[in-house]
Design a protein around this motif. Structure first.
Motif, PDB file in Angstrom:
ATOM      1  N   ILE A  61       0.834  -1.210   0.000  1.00 11.69           N
ATOM      2  CA  ILE A  61       0.000   0.000   0.000  1.00 11.69           C
ATOM      3  C   ILE A  61       0.866   1.255   0.000  1.00 11.69           C
ATOM      4  CG2 ILE A  61      -1.714   1.309   1.307  1.00 11.69           C
ATOM      5  CD1 ILE A  61      -2.762  -1.401   2.361  1.00 11.69           C
ATOM      6  N   ALA A  62       1.937   1.248   0.803  1.00  9.28           N
ATOM      7  CA  ALA A  62       2.826   2.411   0.857  1.00  9.28           C
ATOM      8  C   ALA A  62       3.461   2.676  -0.504  1.00  9.28           C
ATOM      9  CB  ALA A  62       3.911   2.198   1.910  1.00  9.28           C
ATOM     10  N   SER A  63       3.890   1.617  -1.185  1.00  9.10           N
ATOM     11  CA  SER A  63       4.512   1.774  -2.508  1.00  9.10           C
ATOM     12  C   SER A  63       3.520   2.323  -3.525  1.00  9.10           C
ATOM     13  CB  SER A  63       5.061   0.423  -2.988  1.00  9.10           C
ATOM     14  OG  SER A  63       6.077  -0.047  -2.136  1.00  9.10           O
ATOM     15  N   LEU A  64       2.286   1.825  -3.481  1.00  9.50           N
ATOM     16  CA  LEU A  64       1.257   2.315  -4.401  1.00  9.50           C
ATOM     17  C   LEU A  64       0.940   3.787  -4.132  1.00  9.50           C
ATOM     18  CD1 LEU A  64      -1.180  -0.749  -4.374  1.00  9.50           C
ATOM     19  CD2 LEU A  64       0.260  -0.007  -6.288  1.00  9.50           C
ATOM     20  N   LEU A  65       0.874   4.164  -2.855  1.00  8.63           N
ATOM     21  CA  LEU A  65       0.575   5.553  -2.500  1.00  8.63           C
ATOM     22  C   LEU A  65       1.692   6.501  -2.937  1.00  8.63           C
ATOM     23  CD1 LEU A  65      -0.928   5.060   1.068  1.00  8.63           C
ATOM     24  CD2 LEU A  65      -2.158   5.820  -0.976  1.00  8.63           C
ATOM     25  N   ILE A  66       2.938   6.067  -2.758  1.00 10.17           N
ATOM     26  CA  ILE A  66       4.068   6.907  -3.171  1.00 10.17           C
ATOM     27  C   ILE A  66       4.086   7.067  -4.682  1.00 10.17           C
ATOM     28  CG2 ILE A  66       6.589   7.030  -3.294  1.00 10.17           C
ATOM     29  CD1 ILE A  66       6.670   5.746  -0.521  1.00 10.17           C
ATOM     30  N   GLN A  67       3.806   5.976  -5.411  1.00  8.17           N
ATOM     31  CA  GLN A  67       3.763   6.062  -6.871  1.00  8.17           C
ATOM     32  C   GLN A  67       2.637   6.978  -7.330  1.00  8.17           C
ATOM     33  OE1 GLN A  67       5.827   4.616  -9.393  1.00  8.17           O
ATOM     34  NE2 GLN A  67       4.643   6.126 -10.530  1.00  8.17           N
ATOM     35  N   ALA A  68       1.459   6.830  -6.731  1.00  3.50           N
ATOM     36  CA  ALA A  68       0.322   7.680  -7.092  1.00  3.50           C
ATOM     37  C   ALA A  68       0.616   9.144  -6.770  1.00  3.50           C
ATOM     38  CB  ALA A  68      -0.935   7.213  -6.364  1.00  3.50           C
ATOM     39  N   ALA A  69       1.228   9.397  -5.615  1.00  2.00           N
ATOM     40  CA  ALA A  69       1.570  10.768  -5.231  1.00  2.00           C
ATOM     41  C   ALA A  69       2.590  11.355  -6.193  1.00  2.00           C
ATOM     42  CB  ALA A  69       2.117  10.793  -3.803  1.00  2.00           C
ATOM     43  N   THR A  70       3.569  10.553  -6.599  1.00  2.00           N
ATOM     44  CA  THR A  70       4.565  11.011  -7.574  1.00  2.00           C
ATOM     45  C   THR A  70       3.891  11.425  -8.873  1.00  2.00           C
ATOM     46  OG1 THR A  70       6.273   9.568  -6.631  1.00  2.00           O
ATOM     47  CG2 THR A  70       6.623  10.361  -8.879  1.00  2.00           C
ATOM     48  N   ASN A  71       2.905  10.645  -9.313  1.00  2.00           N
ATOM     49  CA  ASN A  71       2.162  10.980 -10.523  1.00  2.00           C
ATOM     50  C   ASN A  71       1.392  12.284 -10.362  1.00  2.00           C
ATOM     51  OD1 ASN A  71       3.040   8.610 -11.760  1.00  2.00           O
ATOM     52  ND2 ASN A  71       1.250   7.445 -11.105  1.00  2.00           N
ATOM     53  N   MET A  72       0.869  12.515  -9.168  1.00  2.00           N
ATOM     54  CA  MET A  72       0.130  13.755  -8.919  1.00  2.00           C
ATOM     55  C   MET A  72       1.063  14.962  -8.849  1.00  2.00           C
ATOM     56  SD  MET A  72      -2.697  12.443  -6.162  1.00  2.00           S
ATOM     57  CE  MET A  72      -3.826  11.120  -6.611  1.00  2.00           C
ATOM     58  N   PHE A  73       2.251  14.766  -8.289  1.00  2.00           N
ATOM     59  CA  PHE A  73       3.243  15.842  -8.328  1.00  2.00           C
ATOM     60  C   PHE A  73       3.570  16.191  -9.777  1.00  2.00           C
ATOM     61  CE2 PHE A  73       4.791  14.218  -4.014  1.00  2.00           C
ATOM     62  CZ  PHE A  73       4.160  15.243  -3.320  1.00  2.00           C
ATOM     63  N   ASN A  74       3.693  15.165 -10.596  1.00  2.00           N
ATOM     64  CA  ASN A  74       3.961  15.365 -12.018  1.00  2.00           C
ATOM     65  C   ASN A  74       2.833  16.165 -12.668  1.00  2.00           C
ATOM     66  OD1 ASN A  74       5.293  14.995 -14.525  1.00  2.00           O
ATOM     67  ND2 ASN A  74       3.936  13.287 -14.990  1.00  2.00           N
ATOM     68  N   GLU A  75       1.607  15.786 -12.336  1.00  2.00           N
ATOM     69  CA  GLU A  75       0.426  16.489 -12.847  1.00  2.00           C
ATOM     70  C   GLU A  75       0.462  17.964 -12.440  1.00  2.00           C
ATOM     71  OE1 GLU A  75      -3.129  16.827 -14.848  1.00  2.00           O
ATOM     72  OE2 GLU A  75      -2.194  14.867 -14.520  1.00  2.00           O
ATOM     73  N   GLY A 114       1.496  11.252   3.500  1.00  2.00           N
ATOM     74  CA  GLY A 114       1.270  11.150   4.934  1.00  2.00           C
ATOM     75  C   GLY A 114       0.854   9.742   5.343  1.00  2.00           C
ATOM     76  N   ILE A 115      -0.045   9.139   4.574  1.00  2.00           N
ATOM     77  CA  ILE A 115      -0.478   7.768   4.870  1.00  2.00           C
ATOM     78  C   ILE A 115       0.683   6.799   4.688  1.00  2.00           C
ATOM     79  CG2 ILE A 115      -2.057   5.914   4.224  1.00  2.00           C
ATOM     80  CD1 ILE A 115      -3.998   8.071   3.225  1.00  2.00           C
ATOM     81  N   ALA A 116       1.460   7.003   3.617  1.00  2.00           N
ATOM     82  CA  ALA A 116       2.625   6.149   3.371  1.00  2.00           C
ATOM     83  C   ALA A 116       3.628   6.268   4.514  1.00  2.00           C
ATOM     84  CB  ALA A 116       3.280   6.529   2.045  1.00  2.00           C
ATOM     85  N   LEU A 117       3.749   7.470   5.063  1.00  2.00           N
ATOM     86  CA  LEU A 117       4.678   7.695   6.182  1.00  2.00           C
ATOM     87  C   LEU A 117       4.234   6.909   7.415  1.00  2.00           C
ATOM     88  CD1 LEU A 117       7.237   9.327   6.847  1.00  2.00           C
ATOM     89  CD2 LEU A 117       5.741  11.143   7.713  1.00  2.00           C
ATOM     90  N   LEU A 118       2.939   6.892   7.687  1.00  2.00           N
ATOM     91  CA  LEU A 118       2.418   6.130   8.817  1.00  2.00           C
ATOM     92  C   LEU A 118       2.654   4.635   8.624  1.00  2.00           C
ATOM     93  CD1 LEU A 118      -0.959   7.990   9.468  1.00  2.00           C
ATOM     94  CD2 LEU A 118       1.147   8.150  10.801  1.00  2.00           C
ATOM     95  N   LEU A 119       2.436   4.165   7.413  1.00  2.00           N
ATOM     96  CA  LEU A 119       2.699   2.760   7.111  1.00  2.00           C
ATOM     97  C   LEU A 119       4.191   2.462   7.251  1.00  2.00           C
ATOM     98  CD1 LEU A 119       0.387   2.339   3.992  1.00  2.00           C
ATOM     99  CD2 LEU A 119       0.081   1.251   6.223  1.00  2.00           C
TER     100      LEU A 119
END
Length: 312
Positions: A61-75, A114-119
């Protein structure tokens, strides 16, 4: 990314198109680049004993969240730099095309972090706190990939960073949290994953070559030119398959992992798609096929390792 064709893009308003817009903003075709390495690292760890399901799920879950967040930063940063328009090819550009507010995108990205950090805290508490440093570096790379004054994605090192952090490192972390160590086998098996994740970025840069050149980027695709960049893509595909073959012959991984060859048609489709087409919209299927090659290859490699474990 395409050059900005409008001088004054219309102000963004919240879209009412529903969940699909938000789902597309995560760029789901890239999420497998986070899922497959976790699965592969866990498959390798199974040979050392039982798997901790809680750590596996937290890492996934943490890896998926970081990847999704990276894509949003790109956006977000592509919008801020005027690189996305309503006519942008692909699923990027949702801010200008679908009316999502930029602040909403960046807040959601940091929320995922933030969620990834908690995980990550849970993972460290059950493995090693040294991983906290590694995790923070990974998150920083995700942000600075397109953010900051010198975005990594604008340099020739985008493929290397994405391949190492989203390919090799995720496998090694997934293996480490289950076993408490990093072995030679885990490093060797992570190499083709590193290559194929990097090739997803290369395929994106081949598709966007003309627009990126106009906006001052210095990607590998721009420096090599389209023809040589496609040749590089094809060579890296071949190396990935030959690497697995070499590991099988040397006895590092079971013969069952030869099933990765079933992903070869996707690699061929990707290469041919770039060779035969010139417009970004025409090359989009080839880029998708590159991501699918990574997914199928990694998934089959993990399945082969699982089978080898239970059959032997």
């Amino acid at each position: 990314m395409q050059p900005n064709l409008q001088q004054n893009p219309k102000p963004a308003v919240e879209s009412n198109r529903g969940v699909q817009v938000w789902w597309q903003m995560t760029r789901p075709h890239t999420l497998t680049a986070a899922f497959v390495p976790v699965l592969l690292g866990t498959a390798l760890a199974l040979r050392n004993g039982n798997i901790h399901i809680g750590l596996f799920l937290a890492m996934l879950i943490a890896s998926l969240l970081i990847q999704a967040a990276t894509n949003m930063f790109n956006e977000y940063f592509d919008f801020k730099r005027g690189l996305d328009t309503e006519h942008s090819v692909g699923i990027g550009g949702t801010i200008v095309r679908d009316g999502i507010k930029p602040k909403t995108v960046i807040k959601l990205a940091f929320g995922f972090y933030g969620i990834a950090l908690l995980l990550g805290v849970y993972i460290c508490a059950n493995s090693s706190w040294w991983l906290a440093i590694v995790g923070l570096v990974c998150m920083a790379v995700g942000y600075f990939y397109t953010g900051g004054p010198f975005p990594i994605a604008y340099t020739p090192f985008g493929e290397i960073f994405s391949g190492f952090f989203m390919g090799m490192l995720i496998i090694l972390i997934s293996f480490f949290i289950q076993t408490g160590t990093v072995e030679r086998t885990s490093i060797l098996v992570s190499v083709p994953s590193m290559i194929l994740v990097g090739m997803i970025m290369l395929s994106n840069n081949i598709r966007d070559l003309d627009g990126d050149k106009e906006n001052g980027r210095k990607t590998v695709a721009i420096l090599l030119g389209k023809k040589k960049a496609i040749n590089l893509l094809a060579v890296m595909f071949i190396i990935s398959y030959l690497w697995v073959l070499a590991l099988i012959i040397s006895g590092v991984i079971p013969v069952w992992t030869a099933i990765v060859i079933l992903s070869a048609p996707k690699a061929i489709k990707a290469t041919k798609g770039f060779i035969e087409n010139s417009l970004p919209i025409q090359m989009a299927p080839a880029m998708k096929a590159t991501a699918q090659t990574n997914t199928i290859f990694g998934f089959l490699l993990a399945i082969g390792i699982f089978i080898g474990h239970f059959v032997s």
